[in-house]
Design a protein around this motif. Structure first.
Motif, short mmCIF file in Angstrom:
data_model
loop_
_atom_site.label_atom_id
_atom_site.label_comp_id
_atom_site.label_asym_id
_atom_site.label_seq_id
_atom_site.Cartn_x
_atom_site.Cartn_y
_atom_site.Cartn_z
N CYS A 75 0.83 -1.21 0.00
CA CYS A 75 0.00 0.00 0.00
C CYS A 75 0.86 1.26 0.00
O CYS A 75 0.61 2.20 -0.77
CB CYS A 75 -0.93 0.01 1.21
SG CYS A 75 -2.22 -1.25 1.19
N TYR A 76 1.88 1.27 0.83
CA TYR A 76 2.74 2.45 0.93
C TYR A 76 3.52 2.65 -0.37
O TYR A 76 3.64 3.78 -0.87
CB TYR A 76 3.69 2.30 2.11
CG TYR A 76 4.55 3.53 2.33
CD1 TYR A 76 4.08 4.61 3.06
CD2 TYR A 76 5.83 3.61 1.79
CE1 TYR A 76 4.86 5.74 3.26
CE2 TYR A 76 6.63 4.73 1.98
CZ TYR A 76 6.14 5.80 2.71
OH TYR A 76 6.91 6.92 2.89
N GLU A 93 -3.52 9.18 -0.59
CA GLU A 93 -3.70 9.33 0.85
C GLU A 93 -4.51 8.17 1.43
O GLU A 93 -4.23 7.69 2.54
CB GLU A 93 -4.38 10.66 1.15
CG GLU A 93 -3.49 11.87 0.89
CD GLU A 93 -4.26 13.18 1.00
OE1 GLU A 93 -5.35 13.18 1.61
OE2 GLU A 93 -3.78 14.19 0.46
N THR A 94 -5.51 7.71 0.68
CA THR A 94 -6.30 6.56 1.13
C THR A 94 -5.43 5.31 1.22
O THR A 94 -5.56 4.50 2.15
CB THR A 94 -7.49 6.31 0.18
OG1 THR A 94 -8.27 7.50 0.08
CG2 THR A 94 -8.37 5.18 0.68
N LEU A 95 -4.53 5.14 0.25
CA LEU A 95 -3.61 4.00 0.27
C LEU A 95 -2.68 4.08 1.49
O LEU A 95 -2.39 3.06 2.12
CB LEU A 95 -2.78 3.97 -1.01
CG LEU A 95 -3.48 3.47 -2.27
CD1 LEU A 95 -2.61 3.72 -3.50
CD2 LEU A 95 -3.80 1.98 -2.14
N VAL A 96 -2.20 5.28 1.81
CA VAL A 96 -1.34 5.44 2.98
C VAL A 96 -2.10 5.05 4.25
O VAL A 96 -1.57 4.35 5.13
CB VAL A 96 -0.80 6.88 3.09
CG1 VAL A 96 -0.06 7.08 4.41
CG2 VAL A 96 0.12 7.20 1.92
N ARG A 97 -3.34 5.49 4.35
CA ARG A 97 -4.14 5.14 5.53
C ARG A 97 -4.35 3.62 5.60
O ARG A 97 -4.38 3.04 6.69
CB ARG A 97 -5.48 5.87 5.49
CG ARG A 97 -5.35 7.38 5.71
CD ARG A 97 -6.69 8.06 5.84
NE ARG A 97 -6.53 9.47 6.14
CZ ARG A 97 -6.46 10.43 5.22
NH1 ARG A 97 -6.57 10.11 3.94
NH2 ARG A 97 -6.28 11.69 5.57
N SER A 98 -4.49 2.98 4.44
CA SER A 98 -4.63 1.52 4.43
C SER A 98 -3.34 0.85 4.88
O SER A 98 -3.36 -0.19 5.55
CB SER A 98 -5.01 1.03 3.02
OG SER A 98 -6.31 1.47 2.68
N SER A 99 -2.20 1.45 4.53
CA SER A 99 -0.92 0.89 4.98
C SER A 99 -0.81 0.98 6.50
O SER A 99 -0.30 0.06 7.16
CB SER A 99 0.25 1.61 4.30
OG SER A 99 0.48 2.89 4.87
N ILE A 100 -1.30 2.07 7.07
CA ILE A 100 -1.29 2.24 8.53
C ILE A 100 -2.22 1.22 9.18
O ILE A 100 -1.91 0.65 10.23
CB ILE A 100 -1.68 3.68 8.90
CG1 ILE A 100 -0.62 4.67 8.38
CG2 ILE A 100 -1.86 3.82 10.41
CD1 ILE A 100 -1.01 6.12 8.53
N ALA A 120 2.31 8.19 8.03
CA ALA A 120 1.35 9.30 8.14
C ALA A 120 1.93 10.61 7.64
O ALA A 120 1.20 11.46 7.09
CB ALA A 120 0.90 9.45 9.59
N ILE A 121 3.23 10.81 7.80
CA ILE A 121 3.86 12.04 7.31
C ILE A 121 3.68 12.18 5.80
O ILE A 121 3.57 13.30 5.28
CB ILE A 121 5.35 12.07 7.71
CG1 ILE A 121 5.49 12.37 9.20
CG2 ILE A 121 6.13 13.11 6.90
CD1 ILE A 121 6.92 12.33 9.72
N GLN A 122 3.58 11.04 5.07
CA GLN A 122 3.40 11.11 3.62
C GLN A 122 2.07 11.76 3.26
O GLN A 122 1.95 12.41 2.22
CB GLN A 122 3.49 9.71 3.01
CG GLN A 122 3.51 9.69 1.49
CD GLN A 122 4.65 10.51 0.92
OE1 GLN A 122 5.77 10.47 1.42
NE2 GLN A 122 4.37 11.27 -0.14
N ILE A 123 1.07 11.61 4.12
CA ILE A 123 -0.21 12.29 3.88
C ILE A 123 0.00 13.80 3.94
O ILE A 123 -0.55 14.55 3.12
CB ILE A 123 -1.26 11.83 4.92
CG1 ILE A 123 -1.57 10.34 4.73
CG2 ILE A 123 -2.53 12.67 4.80
CD1 ILE A 123 -2.52 9.78 5.77
#
Length: 732
Positions: A75-76, A93-100, A120-123
């Motif tokens: 995801c990231y 951003e949705t993909l980053v949240r899924s990675s978290i 989260a910083i990537q968001i």
């Protein structure tokens, strides 16, 4: 539950190897490949995240720690790849949240908590990019504040690491967090300065002198850490501030549109093979009110399709363009610059219009009242292929891009067309042709302008607008590059020689256009002139895109005709005259449709070239110049050339097919004669036995019977067969 970070340490090493080399797409494919080997349920999630990026925590509960980490990496990695290669920031951003979410499904661990902050910083990096792209410095400020909080949390957690965690942190995470710290501090400096760029120029200059050393230090630290891309991204944010500080005249403020509008249009053409029939179908639908008809598009709205007419300035084409049909679709809404501008929401009226000669225009029109110059640039970019995705809502659905919305609507139209005409929908026989990347047009209209200074708005006339530092924001063509907030101020203004105002409007006004966009700065005209002018640009865009899309369709048809061959007889007995005749009829129907389109095209071209399209001479001069800037001459020349080639090739195919059909008809006639001859011969053989019976019944003194009778009949039959075979061979 205790968790040993060593169990996933090899995966962590591999993951950060890709991140440090900025090989984000390879990171995604590596994680996917690893999951394929484990036959994990996470694999199906990874395979679908491009279209369904959101992953719920409950979907990760059955995963092993290794599988959950690989899901995080996939995801990231894909999110970072999308940020680098596209403008799908909300999707990323949705993909980053899924990675978290994948990390949260793993046992509690300090290092994993730090990894969550890292992701989260990537968001917030996406938010900074969005602020740069749309000139919303407050987004940049919010992001830097968030990053500062994350870094403080990371610092607190890192003090509690064990030896293994500390080793991984210092090798991989600490350099990344340090780079984010320098980048964020530099962004904070410039975003704070951007926030005061329209205030007192002296204050801006003083603040810039005070903070530039901090900014340059951040750039230098990134360069020293071999974060070259980050350092150049940061460095490019400063030049617009220099320009504002040096070039902004005292006593001038920020420009706003008091009243204006934007129209974003996409185009599609109906195949000329069905366009005439389709026009009649639409007429019948409206006359008979057929809500259940597929082409009524009841799913869009409960309002009936309408007949429309052009403005009275189009005397030359008004009668032949009388059959204009339109469908009103539900409105589309989006939050818009909901901090820095007075206008915080955009609402678009949507209309699908069908013009004679077979072209659809999907028009999205919104008001730009009390929108800043930066906001206008943002709105203009929405209709480009390089637009940044938005959080838009339409008819109960979420929409990210206007282009995506247009593709979906045209796909519905195409499906309805094929269903109505009962023609299978394949690439080779499409009834609707569209390309939303290329066939688009953005029209921006400025009715009244105002300037905000010292807490008050004051009107701005056309002359003052053209002398203002913010003028380039309205007249510069859109381009993909966004290096800094309001970087339009650094570009060369479109030359006055390309201003079309001389043909029709006042000296200080401006009209600029090209194939994909136009701006109407008619600040000294009444509203009815603005309406006429906007319609002039819209119709010119429709005609230009009609020819461009037609060229695409004709190009495919020419290629198909050139590859088409006429069947040869070559002694084959399987050629079907019926099939060939049907083919000739299809070709003739296509030729008839093509000739009708050719006639219509020549009529339209003659009107344009003769200056007979418009009612008034100044409008005629204006529209001819508009066509020139839309590169219409090259388009219609190519259309005429392709039409001639297609008609010539079609005539060849029809003539050759007709010749072969006649040969088949002649051969079939001869075959029928042969069959009849054979039948008569068989009848004759049968009749021979009757003759023997008559002879044997007479009193002539002899009897023909038994083997002698059989031998005579057989010999006679064989002789007839030999004669028939020879006859048939001679007819081939």
């Amino acid at each position: 539950m205790s968790f040993d970070i060593k169990s996933i340490e090899p995966l962590i090493h591999s993951f950060f190897g890709f991140i440090q080399e900025e090989e984000f797409e390879k990171c995604f494919h590596w994680a996917k490949t690893e999951l394929q080997a484990t036959k994990s349920s996470a694999l199906s999630m990874v395979e679908s995240i491009e279209t369904t990026p959101k992953i719920e925590l409950k979907h990760c509960e059955a995963l092993t720690d290794e599988q959950a980490f690989l899901l995080f990496a996939a995801c990231y990695g894909l999110a970072r790849h999308e940020v680098e290669e596209s403008n799908w920031y909300y999707h990323a951003e949705t993909l980053v949240r899924s990675s978290i979410t994948a990390l949260e499904s793993m046992p509690d661990c300090r290092l994993l908590k730090v990894l969550e902050k890292f992701a989260a910083i990537q968001i917030d990096i996406c938010t900074i990019d969005r602020g740069i792209y749309t000139s919303q410095e407050w987004l940049m400020q919010q992001a830097t504040e968030n990053i500062e909080v994350y870094l403080a949390n990371v610092n607190a957690l890192s003090n509690l690491f064990n030896d293994v965690e500390a080793s991984i942190y210092s090798e991989y995470l600490l350099p990344e967090f340090t780079a984010y710290k320098h980048y964020s501090s530099g962004v904070k400096v410039v975003s704070d300065l951007y926030a005061i760029r329209w205030q007192d120029p002296k204050v801006l200059t003083a603040k810039m002198a005070q903070n530039k050393p901090l900014f340059l230090q951040a750039v230098d630290q990134l360069t020293q850490a071999d974060k070259y891309i980050m350092s150049t991204d940061l460095e490019s944010l400063w030049p617009p501030l220099d320009f504002f500080s040096e070039q902004r005249k005292p006593g001038t403020g920020e420009l706003f549109i008091e009243r204006g509008a934007i129209s974003i249009s996409y185009f599609a053409t109906v195949s000329h093979n069905v366009s005439q029939e389709f026009r009649q179908v639409l007429s019948d639908i409206i006359d008979n009110r057929c809500p259940n008809h597929k082409l009524y598009f009841e799913q869009w709205n409960d309002k009936v399709p309408q007949r429309n007419m052009l403005n009275d300035i189009w005397s030359g084409i008004s009668q032949d363009f009388a059959d204009i049909y339109s469908w009103e679709l539900p409105k589309l809404t989006m939050p818009f610059r909901d901090n820095g501008d007075i206008c915080t929401n955009l609402e678009f009226d949507i209309e699908l219009v069908y013009y004679p000669m077979g072209i659809f225009a999907l028009n999205l029109k919104g008001q730009l009242d009390k929108v800043s110059a930066s906001g206008v640039r943002h709105a203009m970019s929405l209709g480009t292929p390089f637009a940044m995705d938005q959080l838009m809502h339409w008819n109960g659905q979420q929409v990210g891009l206007f282009q995506e919305f247009a593709d979906e609507r045209f796909a519905e139209v195409a499906s309805a067309l094929h269903a109505h005409f009962d023609i299978e929908q394949t690439p080779g026989n499409a009834l609707l042709h569209y390309n939303t990347v290329e066939n688009r047009y953005v029209s921006t209209r400025l009715d009244r302008m105002m300037e905000y200074m010292n807490g008050e708005f004051t009107p701005v006339d056309a002359k003052a607008l053209k002398a203002h530092i913010g003028y380039p924001a309205f007249v510069l063509p859109q381009r993909e590059l966004r290096s800094a907030v309001d970087d339009w101020c650094l570009r060369t203004v479109t030359a006055e020689e390309h201003n079309l105002n001389k043909a029709c409007y006042n000296r200080q006004e401006f009209v600029y256009t090209n194939r994909h966009e136009c701006v109407l700065g008619l600040l000294e005209q009444p509203n009815w002139v603005l309406d006429q002018s906007a319609e002039m640009m819209d119709v010119a865009a429709v005609i230009t895109n009609m020819f461009q899309l037609t060229n695409t369709e004709l190009g495919m048809q020419l290629k198909k005709n050139q590859l088409s061959t006429t069947p040869a007889i070559n002694g084959s007995k399987k050629q079907s005259a019926k099939v060939l005749k049907a083919r000739i009829e299809v070709l003739k129907a296509e030729r008839k449709s093509l000739k009708q389109f050719t006639s219509d095209a020549h009529w339209l071209l003659d009107l344009i070239n003769a200056g007979s399209m418009m009612t008034f001479p100044d409008h005629t001069r204006m529209v001819k110049q508009v066509f020139e800037y839309m590169d219409f001459e090259n388009l219609h020349s190519r259309t005429q050339d392709t039409l001639a080639k297609i008609q010539y090739r079609q005539d060849e195919i029809i003539a050759e097919s007709a010749r072969i059909y006649e040969q088949l008809q002649s051969r079939n006639t001869k075959r029928l004669t042969s069959v009849l001859s054979g039948s008569m011969a068989l009848i004759s053989v049968g009749a021979l036995k009757d003759i023997f019976d008559i002879l044997n019944g007479s009193n002539m003194g002899f009897v023909i019977s038994g083997e002698l009778q059989v031998s005579i009949v057989t010999l006679f039959a064989l002789l007839l067969i030999i004669l028939l075979i020879n006859k048939n061979d001679n007819q081939k």
